[in-house]
Design an enzyme around this catalytic site. Structure first.
Site, mmCIF file in Angstrom:
data_model
loop_
_atom_site.group_PDB
_atom_site.id
_atom_site.type_symbol
_atom_site.label_atom_id
_atom_site.label_comp_id
_atom_site.label_asym_id
_atom_site.label_seq_id
_atom_site.Cartn_x
_atom_site.Cartn_y
_atom_site.Cartn_z
ATOM 1 N N TYR A 30 0.826 -1.216 0.000
ATOM 2 C CA TYR A 30 0.000 0.000 0.000
ATOM 3 C C TYR A 30 0.862 1.269 0.000
ATOM 4 O O TYR A 30 0.801 2.086 -0.935
ATOM 5 C CB TYR A 30 -0.918 -0.071 1.215
ATOM 6 C CG TYR A 30 -1.821 1.108 1.445
ATOM 7 C CD1 TYR A 30 -2.497 1.728 0.398
ATOM 8 C CD2 TYR A 30 -2.024 1.581 2.741
ATOM 9 C CE1 TYR A 30 -3.348 2.797 0.638
ATOM 10 C CE2 TYR A 30 -2.882 2.633 2.990
ATOM 11 C CZ TYR A 30 -3.536 3.250 1.937
ATOM 12 O OH TYR A 30 -4.370 4.299 2.182
ATOM 13 N N ASP B 286 9.324 -7.359 -3.448
ATOM 14 C CA ASP B 286 8.158 -7.755 -2.652
ATOM 15 C C ASP B 286 8.010 -9.268 -2.777
ATOM 16 O O ASP B 286 8.439 -9.856 -3.774
ATOM 17 C CB ASP B 286 6.892 -7.059 -3.187
ATOM 18 C CG ASP B 286 5.841 -6.869 -2.115
ATOM 19 O OD1 ASP B 286 5.515 -5.714 -1.797
ATOM 20 O OD2 ASP B 286 5.355 -7.895 -1.559
ATOM 21 N N ASN C 287 1.154 -9.838 0.790
ATOM 22 C CA ASN C 287 -0.064 -9.051 1.036
ATOM 23 C C ASN C 287 -0.240 -8.008 -0.071
ATOM 24 O O ASN C 287 -0.654 -6.886 0.188
ATOM 25 C CB ASN C 287 0.015 -8.394 2.420
ATOM 26 C CG ASN C 287 -1.329 -7.840 2.867
ATOM 27 O OD1 ASN C 287 -2.387 -8.312 2.437
ATOM 28 N ND2 ASN C 287 -1.300 -6.820 3.708
ATOM 29 N N LYS D 264 1.711 -6.715 9.276
ATOM 30 C CA LYS D 264 1.189 -5.578 10.048
ATOM 31 C C LYS D 264 -0.194 -5.780 10.659
ATOM 32 O O LYS D 264 -0.808 -4.812 11.110
ATOM 33 C CB LYS D 264 1.179 -4.329 9.164
ATOM 34 C CG LYS D 264 0.330 -4.502 7.917
ATOM 35 C CD LYS D 264 -0.123 -3.203 7.340
ATOM 36 C CE LYS D 264 -1.206 -3.443 6.318
ATOM 37 N NZ LYS D 264 -1.920 -2.314 5.862
ATOM 38 N N SER E 37 5.864 3.242 13.411
ATOM 39 C CA SER E 37 4.427 3.419 13.641
ATOM 40 C C SER E 37 4.178 4.129 14.956
ATOM 41 O O SER E 37 4.932 3.969 15.927
ATOM 42 C CB SER E 37 3.795 2.035 13.683
ATOM 43 O OG SER E 37 2.500 2.111 14.207
ATOM 44 N N TYR F 204 3.139 -7.350 16.991
ATOM 45 C CA TYR F 204 3.378 -6.438 15.857
ATOM 46 C C TYR F 204 4.022 -5.136 16.350
ATOM 47 O O TYR F 204 5.054 -4.699 15.834
ATOM 48 C CB TYR F 204 2.062 -6.133 15.117
ATOM 49 C CG TYR F 204 2.127 -4.843 14.337
ATOM 50 C CD1 TYR F 204 2.820 -4.783 13.129
ATOM 51 C CD2 TYR F 204 1.556 -3.665 14.827
ATOM 52 C CE1 TYR F 204 2.924 -3.586 12.430
ATOM 53 C CE2 TYR F 204 1.647 -2.469 14.136
ATOM 54 C CZ TYR F 204 2.342 -2.429 12.938
ATOM 55 O OH TYR F 204 2.447 -1.245 12.262
ATOM 56 N N LYS G 225 7.985 -3.271 15.830
ATOM 57 C CA LYS G 225 8.348 -1.901 15.421
ATOM 58 C C LYS G 225 9.310 -1.289 16.456
ATOM 59 O O LYS G 225 10.284 -0.623 16.107
ATOM 60 C CB LYS G 225 7.093 -1.031 15.271
ATOM 61 C CG LYS G 225 6.227 -1.418 14.080
ATOM 62 C CD LYS G 225 6.932 -1.139 12.739
ATOM 63 C CE LYS G 225 6.162 -1.648 11.554
ATOM 64 N NZ LYS G 225 6.899 -1.673 10.297
ATOM 65 N N LEU H 257 -9.831 0.168 9.202
ATOM 66 C CA LEU H 257 -11.153 0.781 9.092
ATOM 67 C C LEU H 257 -11.562 1.137 7.659
ATOM 68 O O LEU H 257 -12.641 0.747 7.205
ATOM 69 C CB LEU H 257 -11.186 2.043 9.980
ATOM 70 C CG LEU H 257 -12.483 2.835 9.945
ATOM 71 C CD1 LEU H 257 -13.656 2.004 10.476
ATOM 72 C CD2 LEU H 257 -12.345 4.131 10.756
ATOM 73 N N PHE I 278 -15.983 -0.824 16.512
ATOM 74 C CA PHE I 278 -15.512 -1.490 17.723
ATOM 75 C C PHE I 278 -15.597 -0.570 18.942
ATOM 76 O O PHE I 278 -14.603 0.027 19.342
ATOM 77 C CB PHE I 278 -14.076 -1.986 17.525
ATOM 78 C CG PHE I 278 -13.944 -2.970 16.383
ATOM 79 C CD1 PHE I 278 -14.889 -3.971 16.180
ATOM 80 C CD2 PHE I 278 -12.860 -2.893 15.513
ATOM 81 C CE1 PHE I 278 -14.753 -4.887 15.130
ATOM 82 C CE2 PHE I 278 -12.715 -3.802 14.465
ATOM 83 C CZ PHE I 278 -13.668 -4.801 14.273
HETATM 84 C C1 UD1 Z 1 -3.058 0.072 14.240
HETATM 85 C C2 UD1 Z 1 -1.874 0.807 14.755
HETATM 86 C C3 UD1 Z 1 -1.008 1.283 13.632
HETATM 87 C C4 UD1 Z 1 -0.648 0.120 12.746
HETATM 88 C C5 UD1 Z 1 -1.919 -0.472 12.204
HETATM 89 C C6 UD1 Z 1 -1.563 -1.666 11.350
HETATM 90 C C7 UD1 Z 1 -2.257 2.039 16.844
HETATM 91 C C8 UD1 Z 1 -2.725 3.294 17.472
HETATM 92 N N1 UD1 Z 1 -2.286 1.985 15.523
HETATM 93 O O1 UD1 Z 1 -3.904 1.020 13.676
HETATM 94 O O2 UD1 Z 1 0.166 1.830 14.146
HETATM 95 O O3 UD1 Z 1 0.185 0.525 11.714
HETATM 96 O O4 UD1 Z 1 -2.716 -0.923 13.297
HETATM 97 O O5 UD1 Z 1 -2.691 -2.311 10.854
HETATM 98 O O6 UD1 Z 1 -1.879 1.108 17.489
HETATM 99 N N2 UD1 Z 1 -12.260 0.030 13.477
HETATM 100 C C9 UD1 Z 1 -13.607 -0.300 13.500
HETATM 101 N N3 UD1 Z 1 -14.042 -1.283 12.656
HETATM 102 C C10 UD1 Z 1 -13.213 -1.940 11.792
HETATM 103 C C11 UD1 Z 1 -11.840 -1.587 11.776
HETATM 104 C C12 UD1 Z 1 -11.394 -0.594 12.639
HETATM 105 O O7 UD1 Z 1 -14.391 0.265 14.265
HETATM 106 O O8 UD1 Z 1 -13.681 -2.827 11.071
HETATM 107 C C13 UD1 Z 1 -11.777 1.112 14.352
HETATM 108 C C14 UD1 Z 1 -10.713 0.675 15.342
HETATM 109 O O9 UD1 Z 1 -11.301 0.245 16.540
HETATM 110 C C15 UD1 Z 1 -9.915 1.971 15.501
HETATM 111 C C16 UD1 Z 1 -10.044 2.666 14.149
HETATM 112 O O10 UD1 Z 1 -11.174 2.068 13.520
HETATM 113 O O11 UD1 Z 1 -10.517 2.785 16.453
HETATM 114 C C17 UD1 Z 1 -8.825 2.484 13.277
HETATM 115 O O12 UD1 Z 1 -8.515 1.110 13.229
HETATM 116 P P1 UD1 Z 1 -7.442 0.508 12.207
HETATM 117 O O13 UD1 Z 1 -7.707 1.034 10.852
HETATM 118 O O14 UD1 Z 1 -7.428 -0.969 12.389
HETATM 119 O O15 UD1 Z 1 -6.078 1.141 12.662
HETATM 120 P P2 UD1 Z 1 -5.394 1.189 14.124
HETATM 121 O O16 UD1 Z 1 -5.825 0.051 14.950
HETATM 122 O O17 UD1 Z 1 -5.545 2.555 14.655
#
Ligand code: UD1
Length: 343
Positions: free
Chosen positions: A13, A33, A37, A87, A127, A152, A156, A203, A221
């Site tokens: 990405y 690569d 993924n 990751k 990160s 993970y 880092k 997300l 979540f």
């Molecule tokens: C985390 C790490 C980041 C890492 C990444 C790798 C932290 C703060 N961040 O990102 O450093 O590089 O993982 O993947 O530790 N969410 C939902 N529904 C979903 C998916 C996510 O509600 O289906 C919410 C999560 O609870 C979170 C936000 O969206 O609050 C972002 O989540 P995500 O995109 O997974 O990233 P981080 O967990 O912040």
């Protein structure tokens, strides 16, 4: 003569977006690569955007002999940008050895070969996860490193320490560690973007796949956090802005402007957005309703985190150019293009 830059995880990405920015600045770009993924189709996307072709080699970075052979063939590289890593936070809890082995062995082999062939510059993909649950917001680079919440995250932290230790003693070796916050979005051309294999953990890909009908409903979540709307807050940054931060870091090293042999920068926007804000902004800019449900909290999630980006702005002379609206529009454009969905 243009400088030769190796990008590991080059079809991933962030790697692919960084390749585009480097090619557009006339660097000679070498990608490796293992496609664990990512897809080879990304190479066509890069070519479509830039009308240029990066060199590509399929390489397993944990394979000592294969890495040594690669560097023997490419001993005149000027710098390396190292993205290749696993990751997925949840998977790392299930399979800690896989994560430690993959992320640490690949870094060690890379560094060994860089030293052996006198390749002096490294930009490393770190990160904000290294900060854990922060005591103070926004987070500065000087904030304490907290015990990692997942294997993970620990990889880092360990990787940062390995690079810092090496840079302290190794002559002719300098590194910049970039601590990213949450990269989202896609190239505005719609030709490259995030392409997770299987069910997305992050997300925004989950949102775009829900919008595309690949997933039934988005699971949020937790909505009982201590935040204005109860959902977690993150600092979401457009992936093209993040890619450009790598160019700024690389050029600081190539121009010998770095003040110490290992510098650290936060790369974010300095602004926090809640999960619900992201969902509603996505709905607004793309003119649609997104089905979602509120679920339990996800284990290991930090409540809120956003960056102090003053150091990067001042020293790297870098500033994000894209808004959250741009990022969510571009993410959907990319998902639609990829799936052949008509507007
Ligand atoms: C985390 C790490 C980041 C890492 C990444 C790798 C932290 C703060 N961040 O990102 O450093 O590089 O993982 O993947 O530790 N969410 C939902 N529904 C979903 C998916 C996510 O509600 O289906 C919410 C999560 O609870 C979170 C936000 O969206 O609050 C972002 O989540 P995500 O995109 O997974 O990233 P981080 O967990 O912040």
């Amino acid at each position: 003569m243009s400088k030769k830059i190796l990008i590991t995880g080059g079809t991933g990405y962030i790697g692919s977006h960084t390749a585009v920015e480097l090619l557009q600045k006339n660097y000679e770009v070498f990608l490796v690569d293992n496609f664990s993924n990512s897809h080879s189709s990304v190479l066509q996307g890069i070519k479509k955007i830039t009308s240029k072709e990066p060199h590509f080699t399929k390489l397993e970075l944990t394979d000592k002999e294969a890495v040594a052979a690669y560097f023997e063939d490419h001993h005149d590289l000027d710098a390396v940008i190292h993205f290749a890593a696993l990751k997925a936070v949840g998977e790392s809890v299930e399979k800690p050895l896989l994560y430690y082995y993959n992320n640490i062995v690949s870094l060690l082999l890379l560094l060994e070969n860089m030293i052996a062939y006198n390749i002096p510059y490294l930009v490393f993909s770190s990160s904000c996860t290294v900060y854990g649950e922060p005591d103070k917001l926004p987070i500065k680079e000087t904030a304490p490193i907290k015990p990692a919440l997942s294997p993970y995250g620990n990889t880092k932290q360990i990787s940062e320490e390995i690079i810092l230790d090496l840079a302290k003693v190794q002559e002719n070796f300098s590194a910049i560690l970039l601590r990213y916050f949450n990269p989202i979005g896609a190239h505005p051309s719609g030709f490259i973007g995030e392409l997770p294999i299987g069910i997305p953990n992050n997300l925004v890909p989950y949102i775009t796949q829900t919008a595309a009908g690949v997933r039934d409903v988005l699971h949020i979540f937790g909505d009982d956090y201590d935040t204005p709307d109860g959902t977690c807050i993150r600092d979401y940054i457009h992936v093209v802005d993040l890619a450009r931060a790598h160019i700024a870091a690389l050029e600081r090293l190539l121009n010998n402007e770095n003040e110490t042999s290992c510098e650290i920068f936060n790369i974010g926007t300095g602004r926090g957005h809640s999960v619900l804000e992201i969902v509603h902004t996505f709905e607004k800019v793309n003119n649609m309703i997104l089905p979602y449900v509120i679920d339990d909290r996800r284990e290991g999630d930090v409540e809120k985190v956003w960056a102090d980006t003053n150091k990067a702005q001042k020293i790297l002379n870098w500033k994000p150019q894209f808004s959250i609206e741009d990022a969510l529009r571009d993410a959907w454009q990319w998902e639609k293009n990829y799936r052949g969905i008509k507007s």
